[in-house]
Design an enzyme around this catalytic site. Structure first.
Site, PDB file in Angstrom:
ATOM      1  N   ASP A   1      28.528   1.118  80.650  1.00  0.00           N
ATOM      2  CA  ASP A   1      29.722   0.362  80.258  1.00  0.00           C
ATOM      3  C   ASP A   1      29.509  -1.132  80.524  1.00  0.00           C
ATOM      4  OD1 ASP A   1      31.094   2.612  79.489  1.00  0.00           O
ATOM      5  OD2 ASP A   1      32.206   2.814  81.368  1.00  0.00           O
TER       6      ASP A   1
ATOM      7  N   TYR B   1      25.579   7.426  90.722  1.00  0.00           N
ATOM      8  CA  TYR B   1      26.442   6.249  90.646  1.00  0.00           C
ATOM      9  C   TYR B   1      27.168   6.007  91.968  1.00  0.00           C
ATOM     10  CZ  TYR B   1      26.181   6.832  85.522  1.00  0.00           C
ATOM     11  OH  TYR B   1      25.746   6.955  84.230  1.00  0.00           O
TER      12      TYR B   1
ATOM     13  N   ASP C   1      39.676   1.763  83.241  1.00  0.00           N
ATOM     14  CA  ASP C   1      39.044   0.790  84.135  1.00  0.00           C
ATOM     15  C   ASP C   1      39.882  -0.473  84.196  1.00  0.00           C
ATOM     16  OD1 ASP C   1      38.494  -0.613  81.794  1.00  0.00           O
ATOM     17  OD2 ASP C   1      36.361  -0.114  81.781  1.00  0.00           O
TER      18      ASP C   1
ATOM     19  N   ARG D   1      34.577   6.984  84.711  1.00  0.00           N
ATOM     20  CA  ARG D   1      35.960   6.521  84.543  1.00  0.00           C
ATOM     21  C   ARG D   1      36.922   7.707  84.531  1.00  0.00           C
ATOM     22  NH1 ARG D   1      36.294   3.646  79.238  1.00  0.00           N
ATOM     23  NH2 ARG D   1      34.213   4.452  78.809  1.00  0.00           N
TER      24      ARG D   1
END
Length: 278
Positions: free
Chosen positions: A38, A66, A80, A170
């Site tokens: 992203d 992550y 987000d 997300r």
């Protein structure tokens, strides 16, 4: 100019932006990336340069790691910080955060964010969102291998997760928030690893612009794959089959360990060439 380049993608750039920048810096159009990040995310972006672009499809790692931070009490349309606020709820504390995170371990169905590049009926989901068109988003099977709490400060929860390719962090942040009783969105995301490629081995764009970088060879990039060694390289150069009962893909190398191609079973007792890497 051929090889793998590990980039620490900065926030504010799309993965394609990074590819375009590299094309200008390296003076070659042959640049591709393995797995989109992203725009607001940072971290590991694997680039293939020159002849190494032939290896792109094989370096799309099945697992990612992550570190993410979510914020409880506010939901956005993009899941987000870049999106419009859709829901708010006053924060009155939270309990059982670690237990809630652990409940996400395993195989599960996840609904991707509508602001994503997944295509439905030939159109990307974010195009439906921008045009305010209705679209049915189908859940996708994902796997969370490991998740652990890094820190918690009031409404912000930072965690590390190891997950399958195709997992939307997300969406995970939103789902964690729901289980904790709050609307939520992701505020920060770093990709720490993509398969066997790690953040500590990545170069910044500034490093690369200043010439402070080194390409990773195909031999190093494929070191974790199963290898099959041949005596006669011409077999590979001419795309000939290799008699073998191996039932999975292998990296074919010469006796000097040079990577030549990826071969896979043809179902008839032979390995056939899937992609030459020479």
């Amino acid at each position: 100019m051929d090889g793998i380049l590990l980039v620490n993608k900065p926030a504010g750039m799309t993965s394609h932006d990074v590819v375009n920048r590299m094309r200008k810096i390296l003076h070659t159009k042959k640049v591709g990336h393995c797995g989109t990040l992203d725009p607001d995310a940072t971290g590991v972006l694997v680039l293939c340069i020159g002849k190494a672009t032939k290896a792109l499809q094989f370096l799309m790692s099945e697992t990612k790691v992550y570190q993410a931070t979510l914020f409880l009490g506010t939901a956005t349309d993009t899941y987000d910080s870049s999106g419009q606020i859709m829901e708010e709820k006053a924060f009155h504390g939270v309990r059982d955060v670690e237990e809630t995170l652990q409940s996400f371990i395993g195989k599960q169905q996840q609904i991707p964010p509508i602001y994503s590049a997944i295509k439905v009926h030939g159109k990307k989901l974010y195009e439906y969102a921008r045009n305010q068109e209705h679209v049915d988003i189908q859940p996708r099977t994902i796997m969370i291998e490991k998740i652990e709490l890094i820190s918690q400060q009031d409404q912000s929860i930072t965690f590390q997760v190891k997950c399958s390719k195709g997992t939307y962090i997300r969406s995970l942040c939103v789902d964690i928030g729901k289980k904790l009783g709050y609307p939520a969105h992701m505020t920060h995301l770093i990709r720490l690893a993509s398969g066997e490629f790690y953040l500590e081995d990545c170069y910044s764009l500034e490093d690369i612009e200043q010439g402070h970088y080194q390409f990773m060879s195909l031999e190093d990039a494929f070191q974790h794959f199963e290898h099959y060694y041949i005596d006669d390289e011409n077999i590979v150069y001419h795309g000939k089959k290799i008699k073998s009962d191996i039932d999975h893909q292998v990296v074919v190398c010469n006796q000097n360990h040079k990577v030549l191609a990826v071969y896979g079973p043809d179902g008839e007792g032979y390995l056939k060439s899937i992609r030459g890497l020479f």
